[in-house]
Design a protein around this motif. Structure first.
Motif, short mmCIF file in Angstrom:
data_model
loop_
_atom_site.label_atom_id
_atom_site.label_comp_id
_atom_site.label_asym_id
_atom_site.label_seq_id
_atom_site.Cartn_x
_atom_site.Cartn_y
_atom_site.Cartn_z
N UNK A 1 62.39 -28.75 -6.68
CA UNK A 1 63.05 -28.07 -5.96
C UNK A 1 61.96 -27.53 -5.39
N UNK A 2 61.94 -26.56 -3.84
CA UNK A 2 61.25 -26.17 -3.49
C UNK A 2 60.23 -24.54 -4.26
N UNK A 3 61.21 -24.29 -4.08
CA UNK A 3 61.31 -23.01 -5.01
C UNK A 3 60.29 -23.05 -6.08
N UNK A 4 59.45 -22.04 -6.52
CA UNK A 4 58.25 -22.82 -7.84
C UNK A 4 59.40 -22.23 -9.58
N UNK A 5 59.72 -20.53 -9.33
CA UNK A 5 60.39 -20.31 -9.95
C UNK A 5 61.57 -21.22 -11.06
N UNK A 6 62.63 -22.03 -10.03
CA UNK A 6 63.67 -23.07 -10.46
C UNK A 6 62.54 -24.47 -10.67
N UNK A 7 61.45 -24.33 -10.42
CA UNK A 7 60.73 -25.92 -11.24
C UNK A 7 59.81 -25.19 -12.40
N UNK A 8 59.41 -23.47 -12.50
CA UNK A 8 59.67 -23.21 -13.00
C UNK A 8 59.93 -23.63 -14.42
N UNK A 9 61.06 -23.79 -14.20
CA UNK A 9 62.52 -23.09 -15.82
C UNK A 9 63.28 -24.87 -15.79
N UNK A 10 63.33 -25.48 -14.72
CA UNK A 10 63.69 -27.15 -14.88
C UNK A 10 63.42 -27.95 -16.30
N UNK A 11 62.11 -27.59 -16.57
CA UNK A 11 61.67 -28.75 -17.32
C UNK A 11 62.21 -28.25 -18.38
N UNK A 12 62.15 -26.57 -18.87
CA UNK A 12 62.72 -27.02 -20.53
C UNK A 12 63.91 -27.18 -20.74
N UNK B 1 52.78 -32.30 -9.17
CA UNK B 1 52.98 -30.94 -9.19
C UNK B 1 50.95 -30.38 -9.34
N UNK B 2 51.41 -29.42 -8.88
CA UNK B 2 50.64 -28.55 -7.74
C UNK B 2 50.71 -26.60 -8.76
N UNK B 3 51.61 -26.08 -8.24
CA UNK B 3 51.56 -25.27 -9.24
C UNK B 3 51.14 -24.78 -10.52
N UNK C 1 44.52 -34.64 -22.82
CA UNK C 1 44.09 -33.53 -23.51
C UNK C 1 42.24 -33.69 -22.95
N UNK C 2 42.11 -34.77 -23.01
CA UNK C 2 40.80 -35.06 -22.73
C UNK C 2 40.59 -35.73 -21.67
N UNK C 3 41.60 -35.93 -20.51
CA UNK C 3 41.76 -36.49 -19.27
C UNK C 3 42.02 -35.64 -18.41
N UNK C 4 42.61 -35.11 -18.57
CA UNK C 4 42.87 -34.44 -17.05
C UNK C 4 41.69 -33.47 -16.54
N UNK C 5 41.50 -33.54 -15.37
CA UNK C 5 40.81 -32.12 -14.30
C UNK C 5 40.64 -30.41 -14.63
N UNK C 6 42.21 -30.54 -14.93
CA UNK C 6 42.48 -28.75 -14.66
C UNK C 6 42.43 -28.34 -16.35
N UNK C 7 41.29 -28.02 -16.73
CA UNK C 7 40.87 -27.64 -17.90
C UNK C 7 42.36 -26.40 -19.03
N UNK C 8 43.04 -25.49 -18.03
CA UNK C 8 43.68 -25.16 -18.60
C UNK C 8 45.33 -26.65 -18.27
N UNK C 9 45.63 -27.33 -17.82
CA UNK C 9 46.49 -28.63 -18.71
C UNK C 9 45.87 -29.15 -20.04
#
Length: 713
Positions: free
Chosen positions: A138-149, A172-174, A207-215
């Motif tokens: 969805x274009x709305x990041x708040x919707x995309x944030x709630x949808x996975x759970x 996903x970029x957010x 946990x080992x391959x992602x570039x983003x440390x948060x990910x």
């Protein structure tokens, strides 16, 4: 939109506050163009239709309309509606215990309807859960944030949902949405054993391959949650490195942009404001939840958890240090360990310019009692600073007629630091307490903290006496006098006898017995110095209240040393038919009197066989103290130890007194001393004295063991 809403007989349905005829207005409010109206409607849905997680018939009737709103891209704030649906349908359909419990309920059982409603809600939302599939993009990041759970919790095809979530992660970029995707993957793995091994392997790779440390941190946390037995030994340095990468990356980019809504006069609005305030100024506030997940997975690996917290407390990022304090609060409440360095570093945060960090440190230290010693110097330094925490700043002059007591009043800040110092038993708290008593209103917890300060606190008696003299003898007497009476007993302030007698004699009808009991306990602490009160004490021996009569007996014995009248009054409450509370009140006082009450031993003995555990414990302890009997009392105490963990401090105290006579309990004591988990640990709940009570138990166990070992030499 909301087709058919008028065809539902809402008035025949109900919610938490009666007929549900207001629900159509709430549903329409969720679709309003006005943000305030949408939030008010959402607040109403949580407050009535889904009150405290309950599911009513009106809740079930709402589900089709909520799914319709979620599917309409013209509706704003759909992420909040997705979260509402996730909560409504949150029953774990694959939870065998839940389903078995439902199967065992008869249709006329009062618990059947709520349990059936939960199951029907989950089934109804699962039937329409395909709507969530499209929301992950969805274009709305708040919707995309709630949808996975929602997908992880409610979609009936977990393998399909899992594939979609993993695919979405590649585009996903957010940042926060990506973390939600990983969390949902972990949730699916936890709920569906057939998918767990594959998912744990994927999380390990991420946990080992992602570039983003948060990910990478998110994947590590979820992998640990799904397979705690496979957490690597090097988890602490690994996580520490990731946190440092996150910190430096956030510093370079300036962190994610923070949205902010105007305040709304709703509970949901207030919660949102608090969350926004907590996250304000922090580039990566989401690390807190990831670390909470990781700590839960580490569970009893206390040394690793302490090491991780120590690393966070040394971070240059105040947000990470704040997270460490809150995480350590949960750790130290549940688990025993070596916390000296943690406490010292938390104390160091009291000098930080960030007020939220100081507040977190103060709140943590307040609950430590004797474990707070390593932070004592930092607490003293904090109390020597100005109200805003700037070093060397003196307190400003008081406003006329108001004193400067504001510096000591409130739920945190300098009064919290003083409370932590006093609870740690540090004598440097005494002059500061004196200053607080001389000035404005004093936080009541400070008065209850005076019993651990020893002889140095005697100087507080005149100030406490003056305060007690100022308390009005009205309907609020107990609230005003009880803390002061407790403090006077703690400091043995017998010079306040006239003021204590004034309270005893002037107790109003409202909570009169409570006032009298508090005053009598204080008189008992005065010992022979309370001789002037003897006439009142004798009169109150005949009180209808056991708490008052037994407290009067205790005070009379302390004042005169003559047990005759006191024992007769106490024995009155050891009769067949006495309530458990009344029996326990008498037994406690008899135990304090000790061998001088040996003549009442036969009256006590029937309590050893009582159904009430606390009657058995109080009776056994009292019987030992008055007669020295162990043949009957020791088995009762040991049985209570196993039956109710909250009885262990009382039992351990008695075992320590018995010494060699309790040698049969040596293995039991050794076992307790080797346990890592606190005896009173409760998941999701805590009391201000929990840590103190467990540390008291450990101290008593060590004393009991030492006496047993000396007796065996």
């Amino acid at each position: 939109m909301l087709t058919g809403i008028e065809e539902v007989d809402w008035a025949s349905l109900g919610h938490a506050y009666g007929p549900a005829d207001d629900v159509p207005e709430l549903l329409r409010g969720l679709a309003s163009a006005d943000p305030a109206e949408r939030e008010t409607a959402l607040d109403g849905m949580y407050g009535a239709v889904h009150h405290q997680g309950d599911v009513y018939d009106s809740t079930l009737a709402c589900i089709p309309f909520l799914l319709e709103l979620v599917a309409d891209p013209a509706v704003e704030d759909r992420g909040c509606i997705v979260e509402l649906l996730t909560s409504i349908g949150g029953i774990e359909l694959d939870d065998d215990d839940e389903l078995d419990a439902l199967d065992e309920l008869a249709p006329d059982d009062e618990e059947f309807i709520p349990a059936a409603n939960y199951a029907m809600a989950a089934a109804a939302i699962a039937a329409g859960a395909d709507v969530f599939l499209g929301l992950v993009s969805d274009p709305d990041p708040e919707v995309r944030l709630a949808a996975p759970c929602a997908l992880a919790s409610l979609h009936p095809e977990p393998a399909r949902a899992l594939t979609l979530l993993r695919e979405r992660l590649t585009v996903e970029r957010d940042t926060e949405v990506r973390l939600a995707l990983v969390a949902a993957v972990g949730r699916i793995a936890l709920r569906h054993a057939s998918l767990r091994d594959e998912t744990v392997d994927w999380l390990g790779w991420l946990a080992r391959a992602a570039q983003d440390p948060g990910l990478r941190l998110a994947a590590l946390a979820q992998g640990a949650r799904c397979a705690p037995g496979d957490i690597p030994d090097d988890v602490v340095p690994w996580v520490t490195e990731l946190l440092e990468e996150i910190r430096t990356s956030a510093h370079r980019t300036g962190g994610d942009a923070e949205g902010h809504r105007p305040a709304a006069p709703t509970l949901i609005g207030q919660v949102r404001e608090l969350l926004e305030e907590h996250a304000a100024g922090r580039p990566a506030p989401w690390t807190e939840e990831l670390l909470r997940t990781l700590h839960a997975a580490l569970d009893d690996r206390v040394d690793d958890r302490i090491a991780l917290i120590l690393a966070q407390l040394r971070s240059p990022d105040w947000g990470q240090r704040s997270d460490a304090i809150w995480l350590c609060g949960g750790l130290i409440r549940l688990w025993r360990g070596r916390y000296e360095e943690v406490v010292r570093l938390v104390g160091a945060q009291l000098a930080d310019p960030e007020p939220r960090l100081r507040e977190a440190a103060t709140s943590f230290l307040e609950r430590l009692f004797e474990l707070g010693g390593p932070a004592a110097d930092a607490l003293v330094a904090r109390l020597a600073t100005g109200p805003a925490g700037s070093a060397g700043g003196p307190l400003p002059p008081a406003a006329p007629g108001h004193g400067s007591g504001y510096a000591f009043v409130g739920r945190s800040g300098r009064d919290g630091a003083l409370l932590a110092l006093a609870r740690a038993g540090d004598a440097r708290a005494v002059p500061l307490l004196a200053r607080a008593l001389e000035e404005g209103e004093v936080r009541r917890e400070l008065l209850y903290a005076m019993d651990g300060l020893g002889p140095s606190a005697a100087m507080l008696a005149p100030l406490l006496r003056r305060r007690l003299a100022e308390v009005e003898l009205d309907e609020r007497l107990y609230d005003g006098a009880a803390p002061l009476l407790y403090a006077l007993a703690a400091v043995r302030g017998s010079q306040a006898l006239p003021e204590v007698l004034r309270v005893l004699r002037g107790a109003p009808a409202n909570r009169r017995d409570w006032v009298r009991e508090a005053a009598l306990r204080t008189l008992a602490s005065f010992g022979p110095a309370a001789g002037e009160a003897v006439p009142e004490l004798r009169e109150l021996l005949a009180a209808d209240s056991a708490s008052v009569a037994t407290a009067a007996a205790r005070a009379l014995w302390a004042a005169e040393g003559d047990t005759g009248e006191a024992l007769a009054a106490l024995e009155r409450w050891l009769r067949p038919g006495a309530s458990g509370a009344d029996w326990c009140a008498a037994a406690l006082v008899l135990g304090e009197i000790g061998p001088a009450a040996a003549s009442v031993a036969s009256a006590l003995r029937p309590g050893l066989a009582a159904r009430d555990l606390w009657v058995r414990v109080r009776t056994a302890a009292a019987l030992w103290r008055v007669s020295g009997e162990t043949a009957e009392t020791l088995p009762v105490l040991l049985a209570a130890w196993e039956e109710n963990r909250h009885a262990r401090p009382d039992v351990a105290e008695c075992l320590a007194e018995m010494g060699p006579a309790a040698s049969g309990a040596q293995l039991l004591i050794l076992t307790e001393l080797t346990r890592r988990r606190r005896h009173n640990a409760r998941e999701g709940a805590s009391g201000s004295h929990d840590i103190h009570l467990d540390e008291k138990l450990l101290t008593l166990c060590r004393a009991a063991l030492a006496r047993m070992e000396r007796g065996s030499l």
